[in-house]
Design a protein around this motif. Structure first.
Motif, PDB file in Angstrom:
ATOM      1  N   GLY A   1       0.830  -1.198   0.000  1.00 30.56           N
ATOM      2  CA  GLY A   1       0.000   0.000   0.000  1.00 30.56           C
ATOM      3  C   GLY A   1       0.862   1.245   0.000  1.00 30.56           C
ATOM      4  N   ASN A   2       0.235   2.392  -0.155  1.00 33.76           N
ATOM      5  CA  ASN A   2       1.008   3.636  -0.204  1.00 33.76           C
ATOM      6  C   ASN A   2       1.695   3.935   1.125  1.00 33.76           C
ATOM      7  OD1 ASN A   2      -1.795   4.140   0.607  1.00 33.76           O
ATOM      8  ND2 ASN A   2      -1.256   6.316   0.636  1.00 33.76           N
TER       9      ASN A   2
ATOM     10  N   PHE B   1      -6.384  -7.837  -7.843  1.00 30.79           N
ATOM     11  CA  PHE B   1      -6.297  -7.238  -6.510  1.00 30.79           C
ATOM     12  C   PHE B   1      -5.164  -6.219  -6.492  1.00 30.79           C
ATOM     13  CE2 PHE B   1      -8.167 -11.390  -6.178  1.00 30.79           C
ATOM     14  CZ  PHE B   1      -9.169 -11.252  -5.228  1.00 30.79           C
ATOM     15  N   VAL B   2      -5.452  -5.038  -5.968  1.00 30.42           N
ATOM     16  CA  VAL B   2      -4.471  -3.956  -5.937  1.00 30.42           C
ATOM     17  C   VAL B   2      -4.867  -2.999  -4.815  1.00 30.42           C
ATOM     18  CG1 VAL B   2      -5.743  -2.560  -7.635  1.00 30.42           C
ATOM     19  CG2 VAL B   2      -3.272  -2.275  -7.414  1.00 30.42           C
ATOM     20  N   HIS B   3      -3.906  -2.274  -4.285  1.00 30.76           N
ATOM     21  CA  HIS B   3      -4.222  -1.395  -3.163  1.00 30.76           C
ATOM     22  C   HIS B   3      -5.175  -0.268  -3.552  1.00 30.76           C
ATOM     23  CE1 HIS B   3      -3.956   0.903   0.492  1.00 30.76           C
ATOM     24  NE2 HIS B   3      -3.534   1.957  -0.175  1.00 30.76           N
ATOM     25  N   ALA B   4      -4.819   0.516  -4.565  1.00 29.37           N
ATOM     26  CA  ALA B   4      -5.582   1.724  -4.867  1.00 29.37           C
ATOM     27  C   ALA B   4      -6.446   1.603  -6.115  1.00 29.37           C
ATOM     28  CB  ALA B   4      -4.634   2.920  -5.025  1.00 29.37           C
ATOM     29  N   GLY B   5      -5.943   0.977  -7.153  1.00 34.28           N
ATOM     30  CA  GLY B   5      -6.672   0.887  -8.412  1.00 34.28           C
ATOM     31  C   GLY B   5      -5.718   0.871  -9.587  1.00 34.28           C
ATOM     32  N   ILE B   6      -6.262   1.008 -10.768  1.00 37.73           N
ATOM     33  CA  ILE B   6      -5.454   1.060 -11.981  1.00 37.73           C
ATOM     34  C   ILE B   6      -5.896   2.245 -12.821  1.00 37.73           C
ATOM     35  CG2 ILE B   6      -5.081  -1.441 -11.969  1.00 37.73           C
ATOM     36  CD1 ILE B   6      -7.127  -1.658 -14.244  1.00 37.73           C
ATOM     37  N   ARG B   7      -5.041   2.617 -13.763  1.00 39.65           N
ATOM     38  CA  ARG B   7      -5.414   3.692 -14.680  1.00 39.65           C
ATOM     39  C   ARG B   7      -6.191   3.077 -15.839  1.00 39.65           C
ATOM     40  NH1 ARG B   7      -4.479   8.928 -14.906  1.00 39.65           N
ATOM     41  NH2 ARG B   7      -3.092   8.730 -13.092  1.00 39.65           N
ATOM     42  N   PRO B   8      -7.449   3.485 -16.006  1.00 40.89           N
ATOM     43  CA  PRO B   8      -8.268   2.898 -17.063  1.00 40.89           C
ATOM     44  C   PRO B   8      -7.635   3.077 -18.445  1.00 40.89           C
ATOM     45  CG  PRO B   8      -9.622   4.182 -15.555  1.00 40.89           C
ATOM     46  CD  PRO B   8      -8.195   4.468 -15.207  1.00 40.89           C
TER      47      PRO B   8
ATOM     48  N   ARG C   1       9.183  -7.273  -0.179  1.00 37.34           N
ATOM     49  CA  ARG C   1       8.699  -8.401  -0.986  1.00 37.34           C
ATOM     50  C   ARG C   1       7.269  -8.210  -1.489  1.00 37.34           C
ATOM     51  NH1 ARG C   1      10.837 -11.495   3.358  1.00 37.34           N
ATOM     52  NH2 ARG C   1       8.715 -12.001   4.059  1.00 37.34           N
ATOM     53  N   CYS C   2       6.549  -7.264  -0.939  1.00 40.70           N
ATOM     54  CA  CYS C   2       5.130  -7.119  -1.288  1.00 40.70           C
ATOM     55  C   CYS C   2       4.955  -6.736  -2.755  1.00 40.70           C
ATOM     56  CB  CYS C   2       4.484  -6.044  -0.418  1.00 40.70           C
ATOM     57  SG  CYS C   2       4.266  -6.504   1.310  1.00 40.70           S
ATOM     58  N   PRO C   3       4.194  -7.507  -3.519  1.00 39.40           N
ATOM     59  CA  PRO C   3       3.885  -7.094  -4.889  1.00 39.40           C
ATOM     60  C   PRO C   3       2.858  -5.965  -4.887  1.00 39.40           C
ATOM     61  CG  PRO C   3       2.702  -9.096  -4.353  1.00 39.40           C
ATOM     62  CD  PRO C   3       3.578  -8.791  -3.167  1.00 39.40           C
ATOM     63  N   ARG C   4       2.700  -5.315  -6.022  1.00 41.47           N
ATOM     64  CA  ARG C   4       1.721  -4.224  -6.126  1.00 41.47           C
ATOM     65  C   ARG C   4       0.385  -4.671  -6.696  1.00 41.47           C
ATOM     66  NH1 ARG C   4       4.393   1.519  -6.215  1.00 41.47           N
ATOM     67  NH2 ARG C   4       6.413   1.006  -5.314  1.00 41.47           N
ATOM     68  N   LEU C   5       0.341  -5.831  -7.288  1.00 40.31           N
ATOM     69  CA  LEU C   5      -0.940  -6.363  -7.752  1.00 40.31           C
ATOM     70  C   LEU C   5      -0.862  -7.880  -7.811  1.00 40.31           C
ATOM     71  CD1 LEU C   5      -0.424  -7.202 -10.974  1.00 40.31           C
ATOM     72  CD2 LEU C   5      -0.766  -4.776 -11.317  1.00 40.31           C
ATOM     73  N   TRP C   6      -2.031  -8.502  -7.811  1.00 41.02           N
ATOM     74  CA  TRP C   6      -2.129  -9.957  -7.892  1.00 41.02           C
ATOM     75  C   TRP C   6      -3.431 -10.281  -8.579  1.00 41.02           C
ATOM     76  CZ3 TRP C   6      -5.265 -13.852  -5.510  1.00 41.02           C
ATOM     77  CH2 TRP C   6      -4.769 -15.149  -5.659  1.00 41.02           C
ATOM     78  N   ALA C   7      -3.395 -11.196  -9.530  1.00 39.62           N
ATOM     79  CA  ALA C   7      -4.575 -11.521 -10.317  1.00 39.62           C
ATOM     80  C   ALA C   7      -4.870 -13.001 -10.242  1.00 39.62           C
ATOM     81  CB  ALA C   7      -4.364 -11.100 -11.777  1.00 39.62           C
TER      82      ALA C   7
ATOM     83  N   LEU D   1      -2.298  -3.624 -18.409  1.00 41.58           N
ATOM     84  CA  LEU D   1      -1.772  -3.932 -17.085  1.00 41.58           C
ATOM     85  C   LEU D   1      -0.254  -3.932 -17.051  1.00 41.58           C
ATOM     86  CD1 LEU D   1      -4.169  -6.744 -15.810  1.00 41.58           C
ATOM     87  CD2 LEU D   1      -4.148  -4.311 -15.205  1.00 41.58           C
ATOM     88  N   ASP D   2       0.376  -4.389 -18.138  1.00 42.74           N
ATOM     89  CA  ASP D   2       1.840  -4.436 -18.135  1.00 42.74           C
ATOM     90  C   ASP D   2       2.469  -3.068 -18.346  1.00 42.74           C
ATOM     91  OD1 ASP D   2       1.193  -4.080 -20.800  1.00 42.74           O
ATOM     92  OD2 ASP D   2       2.357  -5.790 -21.530  1.00 42.74           O
ATOM     93  N   ARG D   3       1.640  -2.023 -18.510  1.00 43.81           N
ATOM     94  CA  ARG D   3       2.164  -0.661 -18.660  1.00 43.81           C
ATOM     95  C   ARG D   3       1.652   0.273 -17.566  1.00 43.81           C
ATOM     96  NH1 ARG D   3       0.622   1.155 -24.459  1.00 43.81           N
ATOM     97  NH2 ARG D   3       1.576   3.082 -23.685  1.00 43.81           N
ATOM     98  N   GLN D   4       1.048  -0.288 -16.532  1.00 42.49           N
ATOM     99  CA  GLN D   4       0.570   0.544 -15.427  1.00 42.49           C
ATOM    100  C   GLN D   4       1.747   1.173 -14.687  1.00 42.49           C
ATOM    101  OE1 GLN D   4      -2.663   1.225 -14.188  1.00 42.49           O
ATOM    102  NE2 GLN D   4      -3.490   0.271 -16.047  1.00 42.49           N
ATOM    103  N   ASP D   5       1.578   2.420 -14.287  1.00 46.34           N
ATOM    104  CA  ASP D   5       2.580   3.112 -13.482  1.00 46.34           C
ATOM    105  C   ASP D   5       2.523   2.546 -12.060  1.00 46.34           C
ATOM    106  OD1 ASP D   5       4.054   4.900 -11.906  1.00 46.34           O
ATOM    107  OD2 ASP D   5       3.463   6.629 -13.118  1.00 46.34           O
ATOM    108  N   PRO D   6       3.638   2.049 -11.503  1.00 48.04           N
ATOM    109  CA  PRO D   6       3.622   1.535 -10.131  1.00 48.04           C
ATOM    110  C   PRO D   6       3.068   2.529  -9.121  1.00 48.04           C
ATOM    111  CG  PRO D   6       5.676   0.952 -11.216  1.00 48.04           C
ATOM    112  CD  PRO D   6       4.965   1.897 -12.133  1.00 48.04           C
ATOM    113  N   PHE D   7       3.280   3.816  -9.371  1.00 50.37           N
ATOM    114  CA  PHE D   7       2.753   4.852  -8.483  1.00 50.37           C
ATOM    115  C   PHE D   7       1.225   4.804  -8.448  1.00 50.37           C
ATOM    116  CE2 PHE D   7       1.150   9.116  -7.593  1.00 50.37           C
ATOM    117  CZ  PHE D   7       1.896   9.510  -6.493  1.00 50.37           C
ATOM    118  N   ASP D   8       0.601   4.657  -9.625  1.00 50.37           N
ATOM    119  CA  ASP D   8      -0.858   4.622  -9.683  1.00 50.37           C
ATOM    120  C   ASP D   8      -1.432   3.460  -8.886  1.00 50.37           C
ATOM    121  OD1 ASP D   8      -1.190   6.885 -11.245  1.00 50.37           O
ATOM    122  OD2 ASP D   8      -1.199   5.780 -13.133  1.00 50.37           O
TER     123      ASP D   8
END
Length: 205
Positions: A55-56, A124-131, A112-118, A135-142
């Motif tokens: 998470g952030n 599953f992700v903490h905050a969301g994704i950029r529509p 070790r924590c990943p930022r997403l898991w499918a 997925l392979d081009r999502q900004d880790p910050f987002d």
């Protein structure tokens, strides 16, 4: 909540259980150190797999605990709950050696924590994704910070996104996302989403 999950698993057993934590384990209460100890302990359901997402707030903690971080990393973390986290380790930022009070195992866990898991139809992700960004081009910050345009998006996404980060009085269920941050750190309930095939239900604690 872990106890409630264990009870639910006993009452309604499944062939396999994966317990996914969505982040913000630190800064959000009086015992961040204890929360990380709990995440390092065996799963509350025997044999269950555990996925622990970043998470952030964990990202802020890792940045502040990096001796080579930018000078604003520590003040930014302290403004966002870091002081309470340090207090849970019996230290404060006034101690120049505060980093030594944090167990290496805790920092290694967060690294070790990943930022997403499918899995299946769900992401599953903490905050969301950029529509409309693959997925392979999502900004880790987002993945750990985004709110808009994710929250107001009403189109199709590759998978149903299960997320936290943005509190609401009750779980938010849309065709393309399920938000389960129900504001536990502000006095609300802690919510667990149970997914079983095409069924969904909630546990609260």
């Amino acid at each position: 909540m872990h106890a409630e999950i264990a009870r639910d698993a006993r009452d309604d057993p499944a062939e396999a259980v994966v317990l996914v934590h969505l982040g913000d384990y630190v800064d959000r209460g009086a015992d961040s150190a204890g929360v990380l100890d709990q995440l390092l302990a065996p799963a509350p359901v025997p044999g269950a797999a555990m996925v622990t997402l970043l998470g952030n707030h964990e990202a802020m903690m890792l940045a502040a605990c990096d001796r080579w971080a930018p000078p604003d990393a520590l003040p930014y973390w302290l403004e966002n709950g870091g002081a309470a986290t340090l207090a849970s380790y019996g230290t404060s930022a006034e101690d120049p050696e505060f980093r030594a009070a944090i167990p290496l195992a805790h920092l290694e866990l967060l690294h070790r924590c990943p930022r997403l898991w499918a899995v299946g139809d769900y992401l599953f992700v903490h905050a969301g994704i950029r529509p409309e960004v693959p997925l392979d081009r999502q900004d880790p910050f987002d993945l750990i910070w985004i709110r808009e345009p994710f929250l107001s998006f009403d189109g199709d996404l590759p998978q149903i996104v299960v997320h936290g980060h943005t509190p609401a009085p009750a779980p938010v269920i849309r065709s393309h996302r399920i938000g389960i941050d129900t504001g536990a750190c502000f006095g609300g309930m802690l919510t667990c989403l149970v997914l079983e095939g095409q069924r969904l239900r909630f546990l609260v604690g």
